[in-house]
Enzyme design. Structure first.
Site, PDB file in Angstrom:
ATOM      1  N   ASP A 219      -1.380   0.050   0.471  1.00  0.00           N
ATOM      2  CA  ASP A 219      -0.579   1.180   0.218  1.00  0.00           C
ATOM      3  C   ASP A 219      -1.204   2.234   1.592  1.00  0.00           C
ATOM      4  OD1 ASP A 219       0.349   4.021  -0.590  1.00  0.00           O
ATOM      5  OD2 ASP A 219       0.751   2.835  -2.476  1.00  0.00           O
ATOM      6  N   HIS A 242       0.172   0.931   4.575  1.00  0.00           N
ATOM      7  CA  HIS A 242       1.365   1.949   4.956  1.00  0.00           C
ATOM      8  C   HIS A 242       1.086   3.024   5.795  1.00  0.00           C
ATOM      9  CE1 HIS A 242       3.383   0.890   0.613  1.00  0.00           C
ATOM     10  NE2 HIS A 242       2.988  -0.159   1.532  1.00  0.00           N
TER      11      HIS A 242
END
Length: 393
Positions: A219, A242
């Site tokens: 993430d 991310h």
């Protein structure tokens, strides 16, 4: 002879004061409180006993974790009754979570510090063994949400140096409601497909510094939530993951803003995003302002530069609404490298409160050895120096 005598006196004086310092700075080895290495015996009570002993003294104290693997259930370190404002946790070993994810999976945090002051963590490894929980989540079965590996709540003057965090169930490190937290030489590692394993999440905090760190996760490498101010992120390697994300913001109508954020000298390798500002497409009085992204290298990044104010996954809870979060004074300076998509710069701002004061300076991003493109919606600002793709501001 006189010189030799003076030298002896000097050495004795140094030894005397050194012994005084050592005597005044006790060390509490968790093995002295019953902890056993091997990763099979629960060492939670031993660690809490060492914490209690360190808290009972006013003198700077050290809790020591020797080499080995020490099994820990979820542990709560409460600062309310702690007299000590200078506790160092020095780890040469590894703290390991139970292999059964249900043991800590619903507790919120694996290792939770609350209302502490002056806690430092040096070296060591946290191994949350999150893979089985990720597999459960990916299968669509009913699973616990998972725990953050290391969380600091409402705390001051925190220092984390040289810590390694492996395979968290959820976030690796959380800083929430804190003042003056320094994270240096931190390494976070989890596979790129591990769900919700943000590397470092900061919210409702000020004076947070993240330096010389490497985050590989599934993430955001660093995520910045509401109420964050005076953040400094420097010399960060991110990927997989991310990217660095301000947001998502604007879920609540009355929400604290984000301001005075600097991200400089960072490299993003194969990430989903580079630097992103993300807000829900919902009414809100939140804001993002005074942000600097500087000296960034993008290596095959899907969205190197992105502002997304129409975030609404699955078109639930916000369809046909606009974001109320006001974004202003965001600068991108010396950003270069390669995009994995044609659109390397995307400013998708709110139709209700358009972005203002966006500045691009020396931005050079390419796609497959050719110029990339930029996309702007409801965004105002300026472009200086060489800007590729051509500015749409």
């Amino acid at each position: 002879m006189a010189t030799s005598r003076m030298f002896q006196i000097l050495i004795l004086t140094i030894l005397f004061f050194s012994s005084m310092i050592l005597a005044a700075s006790p060390t509490y080895n968790i093995q002295s409180y019953g902890a056993k290495s091997g990763g099979k015996s629960d060492c939670s009570k031993a660690f809490l006993s060492a914490w209690g002993a360190a808290c009972a003294t006013n003198a700077p104290a050290t809790i020591y974790v020797p080499p080995g693997r020490f099994l820990m259930r979820n542990v709560y370190f409460n600062g309310n009754l702690c007299k000590n404002n200078a506790i160092t946790i020095r780890m040469d070993g590894t703290l390991v979570a139970p292999s059964d994810y249900n043991v800590i999976g619903s507790s919120g945090s694996w290792l939770k510090f609350e209302r502490v002051t002056g806690v430092s963590i040096y070296s060591g490894t946290l191994d949350a063994q999150g893979a089985n929980l990720w597999a459960c989540k990916n299968s669509g079965k009913g699973c616990p949400k998972g725990s953050t590996s290391l969380a600091f709540y409402n705390s001051n003057n925190i220092r984390i140096n040289g810590l390694v965090s492996l395979n968290s169930q959820m976030f690796h490190i959380l800083v929430d409601g804190c003042r003056n937290a320094n994270l240096v030489n931190v390494r976070v590692s989890a596979p790129g497909n591990s769900p919700n394993t943000d590397g470092i999440h900061v919210q409702q905090s000020s004076g947070v510094t993240i330096m010389n760190s490497h985050v590989s996760t599934g993430d955001d490498c660093v995520s910045i939530g509401p109420g964050s101010s005076n953040l400094w992120i420097e010399n960060l390697a991110c990927g997989p993951g991310h990217g660095i994300s301000i947001g998502s913001l604007g879920w609540d109508m009355n929400e604290a803003g984000v301001q005075n954020v600097t991200v400089k000298t960072a490299t993003f390798s194969g990430t989903e995003n580079g630097v992103r500002v993300k807000t829900w497409a919902r009414p809100s009085n939140g804001f993002v302002r005074d942000v600097l992204f500087q000296h960034l290298v993008m290596v095959n990044v899907q969205n190197p530069v992105i502002i997304d104010q129409n975030y609404c996954p699955n078109h639930q809870n916000c369809p046909h609404q606009g974001s109320g979060v006001k974004i202003s004074n965001v600068k991108y300076e010396d950003v270069h490298g390669t995009s994995a998509t044609q659109v390397a710069v995307k400013f998708d701002c709110s139709k209700m409160r358009p972005c203002s004061g966006i500045r691009l300076d020396e931005v050079n991003l390419t796609f497959r050895d050719k110029p990339a493109t930029a996309s702007c919606s409801n965004a105002g600002g300026t472009a200086d120096g060489v800007v590729k793709p051509s500015s749409c501001l």
